[in-house]
Design an enzyme around this catalytic site. Structure first.
Site, PDB file in Angstrom:
ATOM      1  N   GLY A 100      -1.067  -1.883   6.736  1.00  0.00           N
ATOM      2  CA  GLY A 100      -1.097  -3.115   7.520  1.00  0.00           C
ATOM      3  C   GLY A 100      -2.487  -3.721   7.506  1.00  0.00           C
ATOM      4  O   GLY A 100      -3.299  -3.415   6.615  1.00  0.00           O
ATOM      5  N   ARG A 147     -15.432  -5.181   0.818  1.00  0.00           N
ATOM      6  CA  ARG A 147     -14.703  -4.883   2.067  1.00  0.00           C
ATOM      7  C   ARG A 147     -13.958  -3.549   1.938  1.00  0.00           C
ATOM      8  O   ARG A 147     -13.326  -3.267   0.941  1.00  0.00           O
ATOM      9  CB  ARG A 147     -13.712  -6.004   2.354  1.00  0.00           C
ATOM     10  CG  ARG A 147     -12.826  -5.802   3.589  1.00  0.00           C
ATOM     11  CD  ARG A 147     -11.475  -5.217   3.236  1.00  0.00           C
ATOM     12  NE  ARG A 147     -10.529  -5.242   4.360  1.00  0.00           N
ATOM     13  CZ  ARG A 147      -9.333  -4.660   4.310  1.00  0.00           C
ATOM     14  NH1 ARG A 147      -8.933  -4.042   3.214  1.00  0.00           N
ATOM     15  NH2 ARG A 147      -8.531  -4.705   5.357  1.00  0.00           N
ATOM     16  N   THR A 170       0.876  -1.185   0.000  1.00  0.00           N
ATOM     17  CA  THR A 170       0.000   0.000   0.000  1.00  0.00           C
ATOM     18  C   THR A 170       0.905   1.224   0.000  1.00  0.00           C
ATOM     19  O   THR A 170       2.049   1.142   0.429  1.00  0.00           O
ATOM     20  CB  THR A 170      -0.859  -0.053   1.290  1.00  0.00           C
ATOM     21  OG1 THR A 170      -1.884  -1.002   1.082  1.00  0.00           O
ATOM     22  CG2 THR A 170      -1.454   1.289   1.681  1.00  0.00           C
ATOM     23  N   GLY A 208      -5.852  -3.788   7.946  1.00  0.00           N
ATOM     24  CA  GLY A 208      -6.766  -2.669   8.108  1.00  0.00           C
ATOM     25  C   GLY A 208      -7.814  -2.786   9.200  1.00  0.00           C
ATOM     26  O   GLY A 208      -8.154  -1.794   9.854  1.00  0.00           O
TER      27      GLY A 208
END
Ligand code: ASP
Length: 336
Positions: A254, A230, A202, A256
């Site tokens: 990380g 999601r 990310t 989430g």
């Protein structure tokens, strides 16, 4: 004579200390995600990630040098990483269990606490620009799904076919994940898995502009194999992103679900504001104590108003880079 030389020494010392501080003032810090398994990172990928981070942080710095805002710096760096297929944002994003790309992004301005975010967009080439448009061109903070896609199109952002985001490598990872799911049902489909390459990748950025204002942003394809629909922490203000001139700017990466439940980004800001912690101490407290105890893996980058940079992670690595006011770049993937 003695007083004079003492005065002279004091002046000299303060100018040296001043120069060192000015030199180390960081104006932009970015990340390219948390990494869970160093052994899986090939030397070639290691090189590519470092080059990608360096290129993105330098692009944001160019904006700084031209007097651009923190928001411009954040948006520019993140767009570079969204366009780089190695990162899990924009092109090269991971797939949902249904084999599609659903992208999340958010951005926030520290001087007025304005924020914008999009969740589950599927056709917006640069989700971070859509997040910024939500902040600047709508009355809302978070738009999701079809409404967010339509909004982005309406404000003139570049729209692409969903196939644009797909890369051969990510598709192969997706297939591998489906195989694992077949062998051990229930272990991947809930969005709890990490790609076989061991890194989440990310992206995020935090900037301190020439006017002393902070801005932060985050963009992601989410977690590999996540259930469709999601939404992770990246588009959630206070979880994956936060910026407050009175404390710092934060971008997280990380698992989430944990970052949402522990309101990670805002918790770091709150520890600084209400307990007077430094940016590094606050980030450590949340990431290496609260989150770690809870089993939430990942990390954050942060930058305060004095240009003090912080990185805290409980995963094996956190791909990151920062640049000082004078243009000095530092790139790190693990503890190094
Ligand atoms: N935090 C992101 C999410 O849960 C994933 C990541 O950081 O890689 O969607």
């Amino acid at each position: 004579m003695k007083t004079f030389s003492l005065l002279f020494t004091a002046l000299w010392l303060s100018s040296v200390v001043g120069a060192v501080c000015a030199e180390s003032k960081v104006v932009l810090v970015i990340h390219g995600g948390a990494a869970s398994d160093r052994a899986k990172l090939t030397p070639e990928m290691d090189k590519r990630y470092r080059a990608g981070l360096e290129e993105a942080v330098k692009a944001g710095y160019e904006v700084f040098k031209k007097g651009g805002s923190g928001l411009d710096m954040v948006e520019t760096s993140i767009r570079r990483m969204e366009d780089n297929p190695d990162f899990n944002a924009g092109k090269g994003a991971v797939f949902t269990s249904a084999g599609r790309n659903e992208l999340d992004a958010s951005i926030m301005e520290g001087r007025n606490l304005k924020a914008g975010a999009v969740a589950g967009v599927t056709v917006v080439k640069n989700p971070i620009s859509a997040a910024r448009a939500v902040m600047e061109k709508s009355k809302h903070v978070l738009l999701a799904g079809a409404g967010a896609n339509a909004f982005a199109k309406g404000v003139g952002l570049q729209i692409v076919d969903p196939s644009y985001f797909r890369t051969k490598e990510r598709w192969a990872e997706h297939k591998e994940l489906l195989e694992e799911e077949k062998k051990k049902p229930g272990t991947t489909g809930a969005g709890l898995s990490v790609p076989s390459t061991g890194e989440w990748s990310t992206v995020g950025a935090v900037a301190l502009d020439g006017s002393g204002n902070l801005a932060a942003g985050t963009s992601t394809g989410g977690m590999a194999g996540k259930r469709w629909g999601r939404v992770g922490d990246s588009p959630i203000i206070g979880a994956g992103t936060y910026a407050d001139n009175e404390a710092c700017g934060i971008s997280a990466t990380g698992h989430g679900e944990f970052f949402i439940r522990y309101a990670v980004a805002h918790d770091i800001v709150a520890l600084m504001k209400y307990k007077g912690l430094t940016v590094q101490a606050a980030a450590d407290e949340v990431v290496n104590k609260k989150l770690k105890t809870a089993g939430g893996s990942g990390g954050v980058i942060a930058l305060d108003r004095q240009g003090r940079v912080a990185a805290a992670y409980n995963s094996e690595g956190l791909f990151r880079a920062h640049i000082t006011e004078s243009g000095q770049v530092t790139v790190k993937l693990f503890q190094e």
